[in-house]
Write an enzyme that holds these catalytic residues in place. Sequence first.
Site, mmCIF file in Angstrom:
data_model
loop_
_atom_site.group_PDB
_atom_site.id
_atom_site.type_symbol
_atom_site.label_atom_id
_atom_site.label_comp_id
_atom_site.label_asym_id
_atom_site.label_seq_id
_atom_site.Cartn_x
_atom_site.Cartn_y
_atom_site.Cartn_z
ATOM 1 N N GLY A 160 0.838 -1.197 0.000
ATOM 2 C CA GLY A 160 0.000 0.000 0.000
ATOM 3 C C GLY A 160 0.870 1.243 0.000
ATOM 4 O O GLY A 160 1.926 1.273 -0.632
ATOM 5 N N CYS A 161 0.442 2.248 0.710
ATOM 6 C CA CYS A 161 1.151 3.532 0.768
ATOM 7 C C CYS A 161 2.626 3.335 1.098
ATOM 8 O O CYS A 161 2.970 2.833 2.171
ATOM 9 C CB CYS A 161 0.502 4.425 1.809
ATOM 10 S SG CYS A 161 1.423 5.910 2.181
#
Length: 205
Positions: free
Chosen positions: A39-40
Amino acid sequence: MYAVLRVLLVVTALAIPFGSLQAQSKPAPGLEVATFAGGCFWCMEAPFDVLPGVVSTTSGYTGGHKVNPTYEEVTTGTTGHTEVVQVVYDPRKVSYRQLLEVFWRNIDPTTPNAQFCDQGSQYRSGIFYHTEEQLRLAKASRDHIERTKSFREPVVTEITPAKAFYRAEEYHQDYYKKNPLRYKYYRANCGRDNRLEQLWGKRPK
């Protein structure tokens, strides 16, 4: 919504230069490279940075078809790339198996094309292996998680060969250090830590 929040946090950061993207060069002799998508990428640098034996972490993009993608292009989900962190490490001090343990406990392996509040293929979780030994260890770790997990959902994290890696713009590098308040605000609003605790249990202080 939260992808928009990230864009706003980036745009409002002070002294943001838009640097050119470059493929990552090979590490120095004696060092090795690992590439993980969770993810991020802002949230994936810190867990590896604290490990003794990790030389550097670099946020970037990989897994897609677009050459030299920009952040704005990747966020559309049309480039095939996912946000990743590339870890350069000294295998004499930290093993790939240890890196895998850190990786799993910082992602949600149950959500395809999403991580926490961020939705889209650009946020899919994945292990991008650079050697056959990394592939073997990655598969073994995934099988172990599947056998011993306390949650009911299947593990859907991808294990795929490493492709060209493109370093993200400079304002993304070490974002959690450069913009600690904005980083904590994003992380809290994304529900990352709450979900990680649900999956893996409460973390020691």
